[in-house]
Design a protein around this motif. Sequence first.
Motif, PDB file in Angstrom:
ATOM      1  N   UNK A  39     -11.796   8.167   2.249  1.00  0.00           N
ATOM      2  CA  UNK A  39     -12.983   7.341   2.027  1.00  0.00           C
ATOM      3  C   UNK A  39     -13.736   7.789   0.782  1.00  0.00           C
ATOM      4  N   UNK A  40     -13.789   9.109   0.548  1.00  0.00           N
ATOM      5  CA  UNK A  40     -14.452   9.619  -0.644  1.00  0.00           C
ATOM      6  C   UNK A  40     -13.748   9.140  -1.906  1.00  0.00           C
ATOM      7  N   UNK A  41     -12.435   8.987  -1.829  1.00  0.00           N
ATOM      8  CA  UNK A  41     -11.671   8.501  -2.970  1.00  0.00           C
ATOM      9  C   UNK A  41     -12.037   7.055  -3.297  1.00  0.00           C
ATOM     10  N   UNK A  42     -12.455   6.309  -2.280  1.00  0.00           N
ATOM     11  CA  UNK A  42     -12.836   4.917  -2.489  1.00  0.00           C
ATOM     12  C   UNK A  42     -14.284   4.777  -2.955  1.00  0.00           C
ATOM     13  N   UNK A  43     -15.148   5.602  -2.386  1.00  0.00           N
ATOM     14  CA  UNK A  43     -16.556   5.510  -2.761  1.00  0.00           C
ATOM     15  C   UNK A  43     -17.244   6.820  -2.408  1.00  0.00           C
ATOM     16  N   UNK A  44     -17.457   7.632  -3.402  1.00  0.00           N
ATOM     17  CA  UNK A  44     -18.064   8.928  -3.181  1.00  0.00           C
ATOM     18  C   UNK A  44     -17.931   9.779  -4.422  1.00  0.00           C
ATOM     19  N   UNK A  45     -18.221  11.078  -4.316  1.00  0.00           N
ATOM     20  CA  UNK A  45     -18.174  11.965  -5.477  1.00  0.00           C
ATOM     21  C   UNK A  45     -16.812  12.004  -6.158  1.00  0.00           C
ATOM     22  N   UNK A  46     -15.727  11.819  -5.370  1.00  0.00           N
ATOM     23  CA  UNK A  46     -14.387  11.880  -5.939  1.00  0.00           C
ATOM     24  C   UNK A  46     -13.934  10.534  -6.499  1.00  0.00           C
ATOM     25  N   UNK A  47     -14.690   9.501  -6.247  1.00  0.00           N
ATOM     26  CA  UNK A  47     -14.221   8.154  -6.552  1.00  0.00           C
ATOM     27  C   UNK A  47     -14.036   7.944  -8.053  1.00  0.00           C
ATOM     28  N   UNK A  48     -12.899   7.384  -8.402  1.00  0.00           N
ATOM     29  CA  UNK A  48     -12.632   6.951  -9.770  1.00  0.00           C
ATOM     30  C   UNK A  48     -12.399   5.453  -9.713  1.00  0.00           C
ATOM     31  N   UNK A  49     -11.466   4.940 -10.541  1.00  0.00           N
ATOM     32  CA  UNK A  49     -11.109   3.521 -10.455  1.00  0.00           C
ATOM     33  C   UNK A  49     -10.575   3.188  -9.068  1.00  0.00           C
ATOM     34  N   UNK A  51      -8.326   1.841  -6.106  1.00  0.00           N
ATOM     35  CA  UNK A  51      -6.897   1.571  -5.981  1.00  0.00           C
ATOM     36  C   UNK A  51      -6.669   0.077  -5.761  1.00  0.00           C
ATOM     37  N   UNK A  52      -5.460  -0.367  -6.046  1.00  0.00           N
ATOM     38  CA  UNK A  52      -5.107  -1.767  -5.817  1.00  0.00           C
ATOM     39  C   UNK A  52      -4.781  -2.024  -4.354  1.00  0.00           C
ATOM     40  N   UNK A  53      -4.470  -0.959  -3.613  1.00  0.00           N
ATOM     41  CA  UNK A  53      -4.100  -1.100  -2.204  1.00  0.00           C
ATOM     42  C   UNK A  53      -4.200   0.251  -1.523  1.00  0.00           C
ATOM     43  N   UNK A  54      -4.550   0.255  -0.244  1.00  0.00           N
ATOM     44  CA  UNK A  54      -4.593   1.469   0.565  1.00  0.00           C
ATOM     45  C   UNK A  54      -3.503   1.415   1.623  1.00  0.00           C
ATOM     46  N   UNK A  55      -2.686   2.458   1.683  1.00  0.00           N
ATOM     47  CA  UNK A  55      -1.718   2.630   2.770  1.00  0.00           C
ATOM     48  C   UNK A  55      -2.371   3.592   3.754  1.00  0.00           C
ATOM     49  N   UNK A  56      -2.640   3.118   4.948  1.00  0.00           N
ATOM     50  CA  UNK A  56      -3.467   3.872   5.897  1.00  0.00           C
ATOM     51  C   UNK A  56      -2.718   4.167   7.190  1.00  0.00           C
ATOM     52  N   UNK A  57      -2.556   5.460   7.490  1.00  0.00           N
ATOM     53  CA  UNK A  57      -1.910   5.855   8.739  1.00  0.00           C
ATOM     54  C   UNK A  57      -2.896   5.732   9.895  1.00  0.00           C
ATOM     55  N   UNK A  58      -2.376   5.385  11.050  1.00  0.00           N
ATOM     56  CA  UNK A  58      -3.241   5.217  12.222  1.00  0.00           C
ATOM     57  C   UNK A  58      -3.728   6.553  12.769  1.00  0.00           C
ATOM     58  N   UNK A  59      -2.847   7.562  12.731  1.00  0.00           N
ATOM     59  CA  UNK A  59      -3.165   8.864  13.319  1.00  0.00           C
ATOM     60  C   UNK A  59      -3.531   9.852  12.224  1.00  0.00           C
ATOM     61  N   UNK A  60      -4.803  10.243  12.180  1.00  0.00           N
ATOM     62  CA  UNK A  60      -5.288  11.187  11.187  1.00  0.00           C
ATOM     63  C   UNK A  60      -6.010  12.337  11.899  1.00  0.00           C
ATOM     64  N   UNK A  79     -15.146  -2.118  -3.284  1.00  0.00           N
ATOM     65  CA  UNK A  79     -14.349  -1.212  -2.453  1.00  0.00           C
ATOM     66  C   UNK A  79     -14.055  -1.807  -1.089  1.00  0.00           C
ATOM     67  N   UNK A  80     -14.973  -2.631  -0.580  1.00  0.00           N
ATOM     68  CA  UNK A  80     -14.795  -3.226   0.747  1.00  0.00           C
ATOM     69  C   UNK A  80     -13.668  -4.242   0.777  1.00  0.00           C
ATOM     70  N   UNK A  81     -13.254  -4.740  -0.410  1.00  0.00           N
ATOM     71  CA  UNK A  81     -12.236  -5.785  -0.473  1.00  0.00           C
ATOM     72  C   UNK A  81     -10.844  -5.266  -0.793  1.00  0.00           C
ATOM     73  N   UNK A  82     -10.702  -3.947  -0.961  1.00  0.00           N
ATOM     74  CA  UNK A  82      -9.388  -3.388  -1.275  1.00  0.00           C
ATOM     75  C   UNK A  82      -8.428  -3.667  -0.112  1.00  0.00           C
ATOM     76  N   UNK A  83      -7.238  -4.219  -0.381  1.00  0.00           N
ATOM     77  CA  UNK A  83      -6.295  -4.505   0.704  1.00  0.00           C
ATOM     78  C   UNK A  83      -5.867  -3.234   1.437  1.00  0.00           C
ATOM     79  N   UNK A  84      -5.659  -3.355   2.737  1.00  0.00           N
ATOM     80  CA  UNK A  84      -5.247  -2.222   3.563  1.00  0.00           C
ATOM     81  C   UNK A  84      -3.948  -2.567   4.281  1.00  0.00           C
ATOM     82  N   UNK A  85      -2.942  -1.725   4.077  1.00  0.00           N
ATOM     83  CA  UNK A  85      -1.681  -1.831   4.806  1.00  0.00           C
ATOM     84  C   UNK A  85      -1.653  -0.673   5.791  1.00  0.00           C
TER      85      UNK A  85
END
Length: 239
Positions: A39-49, A51-60, A79-85
């Motif tokens: 989440x920080x990569x999408x919006x936070x101190x670490x956030x840059x450009x 991503x075009x898509x997020x690959x998201x595992x169910x178990x974290x 950031x809220x509109x980034x596609x999620x697979x």
Amino acid sequence: MSSQLLMIEDDTRLAEMVGEYLGQSGLHVTHRADGKSGLAQLQGPEAGPLPDLVILDLMLPDMDGLEVCRRIRSLQGPAAQVPVLMLTAKGDPMDRIIGLELGADDYLPKPFEPRELLARIRAILRRRTDGGTPAATPALRFGSLEIDRDARTVTVGGQVADLTSYQFDLLVTLAERAGRVLTRDQIMEAVRGRELDAFDRSIDVHMGRIRAAIEADAKNPRRILTVRGVGYVFAKQQD
């Protein structure tokens, strides 16, 4: 320019394998091992450009993928509109349904074939970018409902309807064929470019979400009608 992907997955070995495989097809994968850093990569101190898509595992390890998906959709701005697979446990349709209800664009059960993952990613990215600069496409208007295919926005009475990229494409597929009954297979083939698994009911979940966004009463829809035993039809009537 290569597409930038964010993979939120606690299995480092799997993430490395996926990154290497997708890299051979011109896709660059950034890996994060937990929900918080993803989440920080999408919006936070670490956030840059973005991503075009997020690959998201169910178990974290820190929070499940469903919660991460919910938080992504609640972010402010693009950031809220980034596609999620979403990557889900094989044989657990409830997780897939909940994921789609929370705003995931697609899902893939584990274990998966890398080629299918690549195909799903390309299909999602293709829906978001036409790969060219076509002439402006007239908006589709049905009474208070307006669908702007170029801006990829939907408004009802001037208010923006909250739809994922995949749900937008489903709505356009129906609206462009208003008055014509489409089977689930025809709808999914038009959007995904592949035939629908006979036991896959994810389209029904998406239709429910679309109705909730554009209908005055989602339980008694007037725009997207179910044709029992066949599929769906987008009504032509104006409101």
